[in-house]
Structures are given as C-alpha cells and as structure tokens.
Design an enzyme around this catalytic site. Sequence first.
Site, short mmCIF file in Angstrom:
data_model
loop_
_atom_site.label_atom_id
_atom_site.label_comp_id
_atom_site.label_asym_id
_atom_site.label_seq_id
_atom_site.Cartn_x
_atom_site.Cartn_y
_atom_site.Cartn_z
N LYS A 199 0.76 -1.25 -0.05
CA LYS A 199 0.11 0.00 0.07
C LYS A 199 0.92 1.44 0.00
CE LYS A 199 -3.94 2.02 2.95
NZ LYS A 199 -4.52 1.72 3.92
N SER A 233 -9.26 1.37 3.17
CA SER A 233 -8.62 2.14 2.31
C SER A 233 -7.44 1.14 1.63
CB SER A 233 -7.76 3.17 3.19
OG SER A 233 -7.02 2.66 4.09
N SER A 280 -9.08 -0.97 7.51
CA SER A 280 -8.72 -0.79 6.04
C SER A 280 -7.97 -2.01 5.39
CB SER A 280 -7.91 0.50 5.97
OG SER A 280 -8.55 1.63 6.19
#
Length: 498
Positions: free
Chosen positions: A85, A160, A184
């Site tokens: 990420k 996310s 997330s």
Amino acid sequence: MSVPQIEELTIAAAHEGFRSGAFTARDLVDAYLDRIAAVDAAGPALNSIITIASDARDQADRLDAEFARTGDLTGPLHGVPVVVKDQIETADMPTSFGNVAAAEYLPAQDATAIAKLRDAGAIILGKTTLPDFATSWFSTSSRSGVTKNPYDLARDPGGSSSGSATAVAANLALVGIGEDTGGSIRLPASFCGLVGVRVTPGLISRAGMSSLVVPQDTAGPMTRTVEDAARLLDVLVGYDARDEFTGAVVVDGGGATYAESAAPRSVEGLRLGVLRQAFPDETDPDGAQAASVLETALATLADAGADLVEIEIDRLDEQVGFTSLYTTRSQQDMDAFVGARPDLPVQSMRAIVEAGEYHEKLDLLEAIVAGPLDPTDDPAYLERVLAQTAFQRQVLGIMAAHDLDAIVFPDSKLPAPTHADIFADRWTCLTYPTNTVIASQLLFPAITVPAGFTAHGLPVGLEMMSAPYSERALLGVAAAIEGAIGARRAPRLDTVEA
C-alpha cells in the site's frame, strides 16, 4: 523462460518451485509483471498499482544468483513478490499516500516493515492505490482515481487498502501489505475474497507509515490463505526503536511461530460467539444476499463441529460511535506525520483541503479537518478514551463468561458497493455500514476469511476477533474456519467487461 502458474500460488509452492528448478524468482517476477500489464494497466484496467519497482527483475536476479551459489533460500520470503500500500514509505519508489500533491515524494528511507520484508528476501514489486491519506472505505483517490473490484468491475474493492486487495485477489502479486486503522485491511479483503489480518497495535512497527489514529494504526498482511498471512507476520512482528508502541511484543510473549499456529486443523470444539447485532438487514436486498452467504457459512461450521454461541454486546452501536476518535484525534496525528517530513509537499490536512488537493468524495477527511487541531479541545475526549477501556472490559467479560475462542460477524453488512452508488452518495464513508470498527476501537486483533459468494458473485467475508495479543490462537481459529468453508476462488477476469 519457464512460465510459472501464478494463479493462487502460495509462498510454500513458490519455494518448492525454486528448489525443484521448475522456475526462478526472475521467472516469477516476469509472470506477475506480464499479468499486471495485461489486466491492471490494460484489458479490465483494474488500476490497483500506482508504481512498479524499476529494479524488480534485478532484485530477482540477485536472489537467483545467491540461491545458485549456496543452494539455500536467503530468507523466509525468498523471491516472494509483494505489493505494498502506497501509505508505507519506500526509499526506491515514490510514496504518495494516495494524494495528488505528494505524487512525486521520495522518502529518505524505507519504513521498518519494508526493511523487514527485504531482509527476509521479499521482492517489493510495486506500490498500490489508496484514497488520500487512507481516509475512506472506498478507493476514491486524487492520485489514482478509482480502483476496480476484480469480481465486478462496476464495483469498488473497498478501502483504504484498495489496491493491495485488488492486486492480490487478481493474482498480480503473491501477497500484499495493507494498513488498518478502522478496518482498512479487513473491509477490502472481505470485498475481494481475501484473508486480511489486523494485529494488536504495536506488534508491527508503524515507523514510515502515515498516521490516522496512532493508537489504532497497524500494517498487516493481505493474502489468499491464512498460512501465507501467518508467514508474513513471522517477518513483520517485532520490536523497533523507531516506534515506541512496539514494546508490545513483550506482552505478546512469543511461543510458536505464527505459521505453526496456522497449521490446518478442524473446527470441532471451537466455541464461536455469533454477534447477530452486526449482521445484515435482511429487508435490504443487498443485505439479504450477504446474510444468506453468512448463514450458509455458519451452518457449515456447526455441521463440522463448531459450537456457535449467540452473544450480545450492550449498547454496541452507541459504544462504537462514542469511542471513535477520527474527528477528535486524527488531525493532530496526521499533521504530526507530515510535519516531520520537510521534503513532503504537504503541510497539513487542512492545507490540502483548503487547496482542493484531495478527492471530492472524501467526507471523512473533510470531517477530520473540521475537528480540533488538539484532541483535548474536545470536551468529551477523556470520556471517549475511558469509554474505550470500559468497552474492552465488557467484551472480554463476554468472552470469559462464554469461554469463547473468538467472536464472529461479517466485516460489512453489505457486499461491495458500485462506483455509481458511491458517486451518487447512496453511502458516504461516514454512513457506510462496516463492522470492522468494532475490533479497531476495542484495540483487538481480528482476521477476515472468505465466507462465500452472493448470487451475483460478490465475495462476503467473515471476521473473527479475540483478545489483545491472542494472534496465534486466532490464526488457528481462522485456519480451521478457512478449511471448513473453503470459499476462496479467483476472479474470472477473462469473462468480465469494463
């Protein structure tokens, strides 16, 4: 080049391929890069990967040369291509935090988690999409736009950790790393048919990872199997002087490796608390589809010998709402992170909102900026923090009273939403019915595994949570549930249309 079969490949299978000579780390990297070009950048255009490491092949060649010289793997993740990420700093690739203003920011050093992965022999293949500074349940980002769910291109993969979920689900990398403050990792994992692990905060260093709510933040694995998630934890967990929270490893106490804890086993005799308060509304058509999957999964577990115990948490919604610190504490923590990086072209969260340098659908970011700069300016701040510990005591008491191995519930009350519904404000981040915040605000570890698919082919995840520092036992529960349900299947990207 020998072309390895990368669909649903595991770390153990990759290592067996290296040892047997069936393929090399370079072969593996080439296969993933070819697939990224075919389905992420072109074809279905999933849009999950922001940056590909320019030296990914060189990394693989070095590992292959070392293996040829010694006959030994260099570490527990030798030759494993990992996507990360873009909230986690990498010194060899820009780290944008999903924000257009930070698109070209190149950190001075790797985050501790990245350094640990490299030391273990992993190949950092690329960086994945996320909403601006991780402030949404959806993929909406000023840096990358939206990311597609590989099971239905009209739907969102969740946030996310949007890109890591899509990339791992679509077999664009062997494993992925996400970040979880309120869910997330687990929400996108559930929307994309993955295993996602949130550890007790502090077990994995957050040094070099942007903040949202510091006491709740943690990086973690996003994988297709519980075993691979456990293998990543064996590398990632540990003390780091750059993050004082990692003193928590002393409380963890050690013992068996995480991988040993995730060995296949039966669910027979497991006592699972079923939290019906968190289940979907069956009068909602989408909720009814998710509920059907969950009931089938629970019936499968009961038939296999699990003991399902109906439980209730007093004033659950009220406690979750009151203990949320996003609009009270996040602005301070986020500003402290960007303020410590003079080369990062972002001064504060308020500055990017005032400049319009964020995605228009980030209502959580707007709410954070509308909140106090100092959390103690919220008259209820102390009460919120104290309420969190009371919440913990209540849930631990329920687990003790019923002798539970874990509490189970869906990660979300709905399957993945469509992009059209997100842009039409059918839900916003602040109104979306996710349950992942329960474990986050309790500061409990939690794992999601695939529970099955709706009639429309959308994955549904089953979350299990337990007491702080019980990750080894929880991995055992997750492995047993994964084995009993067996719901993971790869998306058929050759049959879906953009």
